[in-house]
Design an enzyme around this catalytic site. Structure first.
Site, PDB file in Angstrom:
ATOM      1  N   CYS A  58       0.823  -1.207   0.000  1.00 32.25           N
ATOM      2  CA  CYS A  58       0.000   0.000   0.000  1.00 32.25           C
ATOM      3  C   CYS A  58       0.861   1.264   0.000  1.00 32.25           C
ATOM      4  O   CYS A  58       0.627   2.183  -0.791  1.00 32.25           O
ATOM      5  CB  CYS A  58      -0.955  -0.021   1.191  1.00 32.25           C
ATOM      6  SG  CYS A  58      -0.172  -0.482   2.755  1.00 32.25           S
TER       7      CYS A  58
HETATM    8  N1  LIG Z   1      -4.159  -4.400   4.739  1.00 34.34           N
HETATM    9  C1  LIG Z   1      -3.566  -3.653   3.802  1.00 34.34           C
HETATM   10  O1  LIG Z   1      -3.770  -2.421   3.722  1.00 34.34           O
HETATM   11  C2  LIG Z   1      -2.659  -4.270   2.807  1.00 34.34           C
HETATM   12  C3  LIG Z   1      -2.238  -5.591   2.922  1.00 34.34           C
HETATM   13  N2  LIG Z   1      -1.426  -6.133   1.967  1.00 34.34           N
HETATM   14  C4  LIG Z   1      -1.014  -7.527   2.042  1.00 34.34           C
HETATM   15  O2  LIG Z   1      -2.110  -8.359   1.636  1.00 34.34           O
HETATM   16  C5  LIG Z   1      -2.085  -9.603   2.345  1.00 34.34           C
HETATM   17  C6  LIG Z   1      -3.407  -9.788   3.082  1.00 34.34           C
HETATM   18  O3  LIG Z   1      -3.542  -8.714   3.977  1.00 34.34           O
HETATM   19  P1  LIG Z   1      -4.862  -8.470   4.844  1.00 34.34           P
HETATM   20  O4  LIG Z   1      -6.041  -8.741   4.010  1.00 34.34           O
HETATM   21  O5  LIG Z   1      -4.692  -7.161   5.492  1.00 34.34           O
HETATM   22  O6  LIG Z   1      -4.685  -9.639   5.919  1.00 34.34           O
HETATM   23  P2  LIG Z   1      -5.665 -10.185   7.066  1.00 34.34           P
HETATM   24  O7  LIG Z   1      -4.828 -10.430   8.235  1.00 34.34           O
HETATM   25  O8  LIG Z   1      -6.819  -9.277   7.219  1.00 34.34           O
HETATM   26  O9  LIG Z   1      -6.165 -11.589   6.463  1.00 34.34           O
HETATM   27  C7  LIG Z   1      -5.292 -12.666   6.308  1.00 34.34           C
HETATM   28  C8  LIG Z   1      -6.014 -13.817   5.634  1.00 34.34           C
HETATM   29  O10 LIG Z   1      -5.086 -14.895   5.500  1.00 34.34           O
HETATM   30  C9  LIG Z   1      -5.642 -16.097   6.045  1.00 34.34           C
HETATM   31  N3  LIG Z   1      -4.552 -16.854   6.665  1.00 34.34           N
HETATM   32  C10 LIG Z   1      -3.781 -16.486   7.713  1.00 34.34           C
HETATM   33  N4  LIG Z   1      -2.839 -17.428   7.962  1.00 34.34           N
HETATM   34  C11 LIG Z   1      -3.025 -18.418   7.055  1.00 34.34           C
HETATM   35  C12 LIG Z   1      -2.400 -19.654   6.775  1.00 34.34           C
HETATM   36  N5  LIG Z   1      -1.362 -20.085   7.512  1.00 34.34           N
HETATM   37  N6  LIG Z   1      -2.864 -20.405   5.760  1.00 34.34           N
HETATM   38  C13 LIG Z   1      -3.908 -19.987   5.023  1.00 34.34           C
HETATM   39  N7  LIG Z   1      -4.564 -18.816   5.232  1.00 34.34           N
HETATM   40  C14 LIG Z   1      -4.113 -18.050   6.224  1.00 34.34           C
HETATM   41  C15 LIG Z   1      -6.663 -15.630   7.071  1.00 34.34           C
HETATM   42  O11 LIG Z   1      -7.616 -16.675   7.193  1.00 34.34           O
HETATM   43  P3  LIG Z   1      -8.495 -16.942   8.552  1.00 34.34           P
HETATM   44  O12 LIG Z   1      -9.113 -15.630   8.919  1.00 34.34           O
HETATM   45  O13 LIG Z   1      -9.498 -17.931   8.063  1.00 34.34           O
HETATM   46  O14 LIG Z   1      -7.572 -17.476   9.561  1.00 34.34           O
HETATM   47  C16 LIG Z   1      -7.207 -14.361   6.401  1.00 34.34           C
HETATM   48  O15 LIG Z   1      -8.194 -14.721   5.464  1.00 34.34           O
HETATM   49  C17 LIG Z   1      -0.883  -9.527   3.307  1.00 34.34           C
HETATM   50  O16 LIG Z   1       0.220 -10.144   2.731  1.00 34.34           O
HETATM   51  C18 LIG Z   1      -0.652  -8.020   3.447  1.00 34.34           C
HETATM   52  O17 LIG Z   1       0.673  -7.739   3.767  1.00 34.34           O
HETATM   53  C19 LIG Z   1      -1.041  -5.423   0.880  1.00 34.34           C
HETATM   54  C20 LIG Z   1      -1.431  -4.133   0.710  1.00 34.34           C
HETATM   55  C21 LIG Z   1      -2.248  -3.446   1.685  1.00 34.34           C
HETATM   56  C1  LIG Z   2      -0.562   0.226   9.118  1.00 36.66           C
HETATM   57  C2  LIG Z   2       0.244  -1.028   8.809  1.00 36.66           C
HETATM   58  O1  LIG Z   2       0.556  -1.817   9.678  1.00 36.66           O
HETATM   59  N1  LIG Z   2       0.591  -1.213   7.528  1.00 36.66           N
HETATM   60  C3  LIG Z   2       1.342  -2.344   7.081  1.00 36.66           C
HETATM   61  C4  LIG Z   2       1.540  -2.289   5.596  1.00 36.66           C
HETATM   62  C5  LIG Z   2       0.526  -3.080   4.815  1.00 36.66           C
HETATM   63  C6  LIG Z   2       1.093  -3.661   3.546  1.00 36.66           C
HETATM   64  O2  LIG Z   2       1.010  -3.173   2.446  1.00 36.66           O
HETATM   65  O3  LIG Z   2       1.834  -4.704   3.795  1.00 36.66           O
HETATM   66  P1  LIG Z   2       2.642  -5.773   2.929  1.00 36.66           P
HETATM   67  O4  LIG Z   2       3.779  -5.142   2.266  1.00 36.66           O
HETATM   68  O5  LIG Z   2       3.114  -6.743   3.909  1.00 36.66           O
HETATM   69  O6  LIG Z   2       1.723  -6.317   1.913  1.00 36.66           O
HETATM   70  C7  LIG Z   2       2.716  -2.382   7.719  1.00 36.66           C
HETATM   71  O7  LIG Z   2       3.355  -1.361   7.894  1.00 36.66           O
HETATM   72  O8  LIG Z   2       3.188  -3.497   7.932  1.00 36.66           O
END
Ligand SMILES: NC(=O)C1=CN([C@@H]2O[C@H](COP(=O)(O)OP(=O)(O)OC[C@H]3O[C@@H](n4cnc5c(N)ncnc54)[C@H](OP(=O)(O)O)[C@@H]3O)[C@@H](O)[C@H]2O)C=CC1
Ligand SMILES: CC(=O)N[C@@H](CCC(=O)OP(=O)(O)O)C(=O)O
Length: 352
Positions: A155
């Site tokens: 992000c």
């Molecule tokens: N949040 C953000 O703003 C951003 C996040 N990202 C990246 O996107 C990805 C997802 O982020 P986000 O949606 O925030 O994450 P969340 O923590 O909200 O969700 C994680 C998901 O992964 C599943 N999960 C966790 N551990 C396992 C495992 N061992 N095996 C299979 N499934 C698993 C969970 O399932 P369950 O709930 O069923 O356990 C849940 O559905 C991450 O890599 C994050 O770094 C990238 C850009 C922005």
């Molecule tokens: C507020 C906050 O905690 N933000 C996350 C960034 C989310 C994201 O983009 O993480 P990945 O690169 O792992 O996909 C962090 O700094 O770790």
């Protein structure tokens, strides 16, 4: 495309914040149909149990991960999992004929030594990583359209790179002078419980974290290095803001040509983004607010020059869960499927 031609799509990690944004977007996408939702601790529950506000729109259950079953049911698969898991799944899904979009950091780096240094996991899939395409359409539109595996950007890198691309591509700044000061809402940390995200901890406060060493630094540097043609190091500091979502990234850099003024820069930005429907360059003297982007796939850019310091200042606002994650992944999916990149994505925020 008729209803019967709808493309079957799956989401692994559907119970997470990225997963639920994907569900929200894809339920209203005219050319796809959700056929599989996967999770870990939520497996076995109906999606309406995990997210009750969506129960009236979706009857699928969250299932455990079975790669053969996913490949049988899906042509496109989104992986919204914690870092370090997609690299065990994506190569097998691509081998089985799926197009894969990974939301984690696993396929953002061409050189896995960098990933290993910053993410602390050793990897043996260098060949797969080298063929993955970095999913920033404003940089890589043609390559994304041809790819089978996309490493979707983080992000902070999305917000920051959209601010930097015109400057880097046209050699307007000295790249190593770039300083990125970025602020994120708490959904950036995902849905799992974390003490620092409690209302009592983050609620009335504003703080920096990862100072001097956040893992998005090498991701931003990889693109800066490519565009500059030599190794570039930048300064990046993220902050946590007491709001649920949104990112404001303020980027500073020294101009090579001190004579440039704001209007020159605006002309350059408007020309650079004229064919990029998800980037809006604001009029002269207007600077973005995160609330304008909430729920949309838009990035708003405001551009300024300080003639006293010869620095350009670019402000970039996105929704971290949309252009910063799931929205951008759907934009990439549209390109991979030969569709217009705006299809199915929300354009209007719920402002004010
Ligand atoms: N949040 C953000 O703003 C951003 C996040 N990202 C990246 O996107 C990805 C997802 O982020 P986000 O949606 O925030 O994450 P969340 O923590 O909200 O969700 C994680 C998901 O992964 C599943 N999960 C966790 N551990 C396992 C495992 N061992 N095996 C299979 N499934 C698993 C969970 O399932 P369950 O709930 O069923 O356990 C849940 O559905 C991450 O890599 C994050 O770094 C990238 C850009 C922005
Ligand atoms: C507020 C906050 O905690 N933000 C996350 C960034 C989310 C994201 O983009 O993480 P990945 O690169 O792992 O996909 C962090 O700094 O770790």
């Amino acid at each position: 495309m008729s209803n019967t031609d709808k493309i079957p799509v799956g989401i692994v990690g559907a119970s997470g914040y990225g997963g639920v944004q994907l569900v929200r977007i894809l339920l209203d996408h005219p050319h796809v149909e959700l056929t599989y939702l996967g999770g870990e601790s939520s497996a076995g529950q109906s999606y309406g149990q995990v997210y009750p506000h969506l129960a009236h729109r979706i009857s699928l259950k969250v299932e455990s991960i079975d790669l053969d079953e996913i490949a049988r049911r899906c042509r496109v698969v989104f992986l919204g999992l914690p870092n370090g898991i997609a690299c065990d799944l994506a190569p097998q899904l691509v081998d089985r004929g799926c197009k894969v979009l990974d939301l984690s950091a696993d396929y953002r780096f061409r050189d896995l030594n960098t990933y290993e240094d910053w993410y602390g996991k050793s990897r043996s899939d260098q060949e797969v990583a080298a063929m993955a395409v970095y999913g920033l359409p404003e940089l890589n539109r043609e390559a994304i359209a041809e790819a089978n595996l996309i490493g979707c950007p983080g992000c902070y890198p999305t917000a920051s790179l959209l601010a930097l691309l015109p400057l880097l591509k046209q050699g307007i700044i000295i790249p190593e002078t770039a300083i990125i000061d970025a602020k994120s809402g708490t959904s950036g940390g995902g849905r799992q419980a974390k003490t620092n995200m409690l209302l009592a901890e983050a609620g009335g406060s504003f703080s920096a974290y990862g100072v001097g060493r956040h893992r998005h630094t090498p991701e931003i540097e990889q693109i800066c290095t490519d565009l500059a043609g030599h190794e570039v190091r930048i300064q990046f500091t993220p902050h946590l803001v007491p709001m649920p979502r949104g990112i404001l990234s303020t980027v500073y850099a020294t101009l090579r040509d001190p004579g440039l003024v704001r209007e020159d820069l605006l002309t350059i930005y408007n020309a650079f983004y004229r064919n990029s429907p998800w980037v809006k360059v604001l009029p002269s003297g207007v600077y973005p607010q995160t609330k304008w982007a909430l729920g949309t796939n838009l990035c708003y850019l405001g551009v300024e020059v300080d003639p006293r310091t010869d620095r350009v200042i670019v402000l970039s606002a996105i929704d971290n869960l949309m252009k910063g994650q799931s929205g951008q992944a759907v934009q990439c999916m549209n390109l991979m499927l030969g569709l217009d990149e705006t299809i199915g994505l929300p354009q209007l925020a719920f402002y004010p």
